[in-house]
Design an enzyme around this catalytic site. Structure first.
Site, PDB file in Angstrom:
ATOM      1  N   TYR A  55       0.869  -1.177   0.000  1.00 10.93           N
ATOM      2  CA  TYR A  55       0.000   0.000   0.000  1.00 10.93           C
ATOM      3  C   TYR A  55       0.906   1.228   0.000  1.00 10.93           C
ATOM      4  CZ  TYR A  55      -4.080  -2.960   0.896  1.00 10.93           C
ATOM      5  OH  TYR A  55      -5.080  -3.889   0.809  1.00 10.93           O
ATOM      6  N   HIS A 128      -1.589 -12.045  -0.223  1.00 12.31           N
ATOM      7  CA  HIS A 128      -2.313 -10.978  -0.908  1.00 12.31           C
ATOM      8  C   HIS A 128      -3.016 -11.467  -2.167  1.00 12.31           C
ATOM      9  CE1 HIS A 128      -2.210  -6.322  -1.171  1.00 12.31           C
ATOM     10  NE2 HIS A 128      -3.351  -6.793  -1.609  1.00 12.31           N
ATOM     11  N   SER A 208     -13.422  -3.025  -0.088  1.00 16.04           N
ATOM     12  CA  SER A 208     -14.234  -2.187  -0.991  1.00 16.04           C
ATOM     13  C   SER A 208     -15.725  -2.419  -0.752  1.00 16.04           C
ATOM     14  CB  SER A 208     -13.876  -2.451  -2.454  1.00 16.04           C
ATOM     15  OG  SER A 208     -12.562  -2.048  -2.734  1.00 16.04           O
ATOM     16  N   PRO A 209     -16.171  -2.446   0.502  1.00 13.05           N
ATOM     17  CA  PRO A 209     -17.577  -2.772   0.788  1.00 13.05           C
ATOM     18  C   PRO A 209     -18.552  -1.691   0.348  1.00 13.05           C
ATOM     19  CG  PRO A 209     -16.490  -2.053   2.787  1.00 13.05           C
ATOM     20  CD  PRO A 209     -15.419  -2.167   1.748  1.00 13.05           C
ATOM     21  N   GLY A 211     -17.689   0.147  -2.477  1.00 14.54           N
ATOM     22  CA  GLY A 211     -17.304   0.415  -3.853  1.00 14.54           C
ATOM     23  C   GLY A 211     -15.947   1.030  -4.066  1.00 14.54           C
ATOM     24  N   GLY A 212     -15.261   1.415  -2.989  1.00 11.65           N
ATOM     25  CA  GLY A 212     -13.970   2.057  -3.161  1.00 11.65           C
ATOM     26  C   GLY A 212     -14.105   3.447  -3.739  1.00 11.65           C
TER      27      GLY A 212
END
Length: 299
Positions: A55, A128, A208-209, A211-212
């Protein structure tokens, strides 16, 4: 904030976690502001932070997000109460996302993550992504070796299918699965992944719950989410997160945040109670295909 079990670890974490990725990509806030975002989430009751060595913007700053989280916890009065989950198995050459889950690479990545996080052992270390050129069993085997060496406490997977979870379980205990999931991405309810997690008591960390950064407008514009949100006096994002919590007891959404307001708003979904009418309306708006009763056993 209500708590949920982190798989079979014996640990319980906040029902809403914090995804650290937005704090370290191109549009990231300044370090001081990012630390304030993390602290805001913790004050709101979040006890699970998800990160990864990659990240960051590119290969030159691998570990950026992990170091940021370590700095935030250095300034937090009770860092031991926070579970930090990180991941290895990707690289960032020139800013690209490239899979490398070779055992040698995973072991080196884990050592680097331990240094970046400034901890003696990682509570949850996740693969990952599955490497197309490295057998999954070899990658998970490397994580099992790290676990036996005391470098990591528990093993998780990310971006996997139900069949891959089963293969990994033959090598080592798997306590979590982190896949993309939300009201507009419901595939794991129907492809056997979430039913398998429920059957095996594996925590399902939904990334991304809402949608990001690219998909969040679908949530804010959806008429059903907007209507139910207005009835509760909350944001449509909270309704989308509460829908996930209501769908399965193993789901722990980990929405990302780069603003204090977003972190606080997401955390509040952990205390939101949807009515039976709310759930009926959401099920109609976001239907799930009927999964086979044997879906969790047939992979």
């Amino acid at each position: 904030m209500k708590l949920r079990p982190l798989g079979s670890t014996g640990l319980h974490v906040s029902s809403i976690g914090l995804g650290g990725m937005p704090l370290s990509l191109e549009s990231r806030p300044a370090k001081s502001e990012a630390i304030k975002v993390i602290h805001a989430a913790l004050r709101a009751g979040v006890t699970l932070i998800d990160t990864a060595d990659v990240y960051c913007i590119d290969h030159a700053e691998v570990g950026h997000n992990e170091k940021l989280i370590a700095a935030a916890l250095d300034q937090w009065p009770d860092p031991e109460s926070v579970v930090v989950a990180t991941k290895g198995g990707l690289t960032r050459p020139g800013g690209a996302w490239v899979t490398d889950a070779h055992p040698r690479r995973l072991k080196a990545a884990c050592e680097a993550s331990l240094k970046a996080l400034k901890i003696p052992a990682i509570a949850l270390y996740q693969l990952h992504a599955v490497d197309d050129v490295v057998p999954l069993e070899d990658s998970v085997g490397a994580l099992a070796e790290l676990r036996r060496a005391g470098k990591i406490m528990h093993i998780g997977l990310s971006n996997v299918t139900a069949a891959q979870i089963r293969r990994a379980q033959q090598v080592a205990p798997i306590v979590s699965v982190q896949n993309r999931c939300g009201v507009f991405d419901r595939r794991d309810f129907n492809n056997g992944v979430i039913p398998l997690c429920e059957a095996e008591k594996i925590a399902y960390l939904a990334y991304s719950p809402v949608g990001g950064s690219r998909g969040k407008h679908r949530v804010t514009d959806d008429p059903t989410l907007r209507r139910i949100a207005a009835n509760h006096g909350v944001s449509p994002f909270q309704i989308a997160l509460a829908w996930l919590l209501a769908r399965s007891p193993v789901i722990v959404p980990i929405p990302g945040a780069s603003k204090i307001t977003s972190a606080i708003d997401s955390a509040a979904a952990g205390a939101l109670e949807l009515s039976s009418d709310d759930i009926a309306a959401l099920e109609q708006a976001f239907p799930l295909a009927q999964a086979s009763p044997s879906a969790a056993r047939a992979v």
